[in-house]
Design a protein around this motif. Structure first.
Motif, PDB file in Angstrom:
ATOM      1  N   UNK A   1       0.837  -1.186   0.000  1.00 21.57           N
ATOM      2  CA  UNK A   1       0.000   0.000   0.000  1.00 21.57           C
ATOM      3  C   UNK A   1       0.883   1.251   0.000  1.00 21.57           C
ATOM      4  N   UNK A   2       0.294   2.373  -0.283  1.00 18.14           N
ATOM      5  CA  UNK A   2       1.027   3.641  -0.282  1.00 18.14           C
ATOM      6  C   UNK A   2       1.671   3.879   1.078  1.00 18.14           C
ATOM      7  N   UNK A   3       1.011   3.492   2.130  1.00 12.60           N
ATOM      8  CA  UNK A   3       1.558   3.666   3.477  1.00 12.60           C
ATOM      9  C   UNK A   3       2.840   2.887   3.721  1.00 12.60           C
ATOM     10  N   UNK A   4       3.075   1.855   2.936  1.00 12.69           N
ATOM     11  CA  UNK A   4       4.303   1.064   3.059  1.00 12.69           C
ATOM     12  C   UNK A   4       5.508   1.735   2.402  1.00 12.69           C
ATOM     13  N   UNK A   5       5.262   2.786   1.634  1.00  8.98           N
ATOM     14  CA  UNK A   5       6.348   3.476   0.925  1.00  8.98           C
ATOM     15  C   UNK A   5       6.862   4.607   1.806  1.00  8.98           C
ATOM     16  N   UNK A   6       7.720   4.280   2.741  1.00 11.94           N
ATOM     17  CA  UNK A   6       8.227   5.288   3.674  1.00 11.94           C
ATOM     18  C   UNK A   6       9.407   6.073   3.119  1.00 11.94           C
ATOM     19  N   UNK A   7       9.980   5.631   2.011  1.00 13.80           N
ATOM     20  CA  UNK A   7      11.081   6.372   1.382  1.00 13.80           C
ATOM     21  C   UNK A   7      10.581   7.544   0.542  1.00 13.80           C
ATOM     22  N   UNK A   8       9.286   7.643   0.333  1.00  8.92           N
ATOM     23  CA  UNK A   8       8.704   8.710  -0.477  1.00  8.92           C
ATOM     24  C   UNK A   8       8.242   8.188  -1.822  1.00  8.92           C
ATOM     25  N   UNK A   9       7.024   8.507  -2.193  1.00 14.26           N
ATOM     26  CA  UNK A   9       6.453   7.972  -3.427  1.00 14.26           C
ATOM     27  C   UNK A   9       7.146   8.494  -4.685  1.00 14.26           C
ATOM     28  N   UNK A  10       7.713   9.698  -4.618  1.00 11.82           N
ATOM     29  CA  UNK A  10       8.364  10.254  -5.823  1.00 11.82           C
ATOM     30  C   UNK A  10       9.757   9.674  -6.061  1.00 11.82           C
ATOM     31  N   UNK A  11      10.273   8.930  -5.091  1.00  9.21           N
ATOM     32  CA  UNK A  11      11.598   8.320  -5.250  1.00  9.21           C
ATOM     33  C   UNK A  11      11.557   6.802  -5.080  1.00  9.21           C
ATOM     34  N   UNK A  12      10.368   6.230  -5.222  1.00 11.54           N
ATOM     35  CA  UNK A  12      10.228   4.778  -5.096  1.00 11.54           C
ATOM     36  C   UNK A  12       9.643   4.206  -6.384  1.00 11.54           C
ATOM     37  N   UNK A  13      10.410   3.357  -7.018  1.00  7.07           N
ATOM     38  CA  UNK A  13       9.999   2.703  -8.251  1.00  7.07           C
ATOM     39  C   UNK A  13       9.024   1.580  -7.930  1.00  7.07           C
ATOM     40  N   UNK A  14       7.882   1.567  -8.616  1.00 10.00           N
ATOM     41  CA  UNK A  14       6.851   0.565  -8.366  1.00 10.00           C
ATOM     42  C   UNK A  14       6.810  -0.484  -9.478  1.00 10.00           C
ATOM     43  N   UNK A  15       6.961  -0.056 -10.721  1.00 11.54           N
ATOM     44  CA  UNK A  15       6.934  -0.952 -11.880  1.00 11.54           C
ATOM     45  C   UNK A  15       8.029  -0.498 -12.843  1.00 11.54           C
ATOM     46  N   UNK A  16       8.736  -1.463 -13.450  1.00 13.99           N
ATOM     47  CA  UNK A  16       9.766  -1.130 -14.437  1.00 13.99           C
ATOM     48  C   UNK A  16       9.800  -2.185 -15.530  1.00 13.99           C
ATOM     49  N   UNK A  17      10.363  -1.818 -16.655  1.00 15.55           N
ATOM     50  CA  UNK A  17      10.466  -2.742 -17.784  1.00 15.55           C
ATOM     51  C   UNK A  17      11.521  -3.832 -17.528  1.00 15.55           C
ATOM     52  N   UNK A  18      11.230  -4.998 -18.042  1.00 15.11           N
ATOM     53  CA  UNK A  18      12.183  -6.119 -18.044  1.00 15.11           C
ATOM     54  C   UNK A  18      11.997  -6.868 -19.356  1.00 15.11           C
ATOM     55  N   UNK A  19      12.155  -6.156 -20.460  1.00 16.06           N
ATOM     56  CA  UNK A  19      11.788  -6.699 -21.764  1.00 16.06           C
ATOM     57  C   UNK A  19      12.771  -7.702 -22.351  1.00 16.06           C
ATOM     58  N   UNK A  20      13.921  -7.875 -21.764  1.00 18.03           N
ATOM     59  CA  UNK A  20      14.884  -8.811 -22.324  1.00 18.03           C
ATOM     60  C   UNK A  20      14.995 -10.107 -21.536  1.00 18.03           C
TER      61      UNK A  20
END
Length: 94
Positions: A1-20
């Motif tokens: 949940x958003x509450x679990x992101x204590x490092x800050x939402x603007x500096x926490x990656x949630x989803x990223x590409x892994x296309x290879x």
């Protein structure tokens, strides 16, 4: 949940590409990852950030809803820090 992101939402990656990777999946909070290699530099089979974009990098969705292109030249320490949600790292502006 958003509450679990204590490092800050603007500096926490949630989803990223892994296309290879062999399974062509998106890296996300359900398949928790740590970034041990620079973008586009991991051996095949590793669950790491990578893509085939011109310009060298990959897209990432952050906890605040922004999508950013992460250059493959991003410092690995910063990359590792944005992959944690509660690591307490200080992340400079991206």
């Amino acid at each position: 949940s958003i509450g679990d992101i204590t490092d800050g939402t603007s500096t926490t990656l949630v989803v990223a590409e892994d296309s290879l990777s062999g399974d062509m999946q998106w890296i996300n909070g359900l398949n928790v990852f740590q970034q041990a290699f620079p973008i586009n530099r991991a051996p095949r089979g590793e669950n790491e950030i990578r893509s085939l974009h011109a310009g060298g990098g990959a897209h990432g969705l952050f906890g605040d809803g922004t999508v950013r292109f992460l250059a493959e030249t991003i410092d690995i320490t910063i990359l590792a820090a944005i992959c944690t949600r509660a690591g307490g790292e200080i992340v400079p502006p991206l």
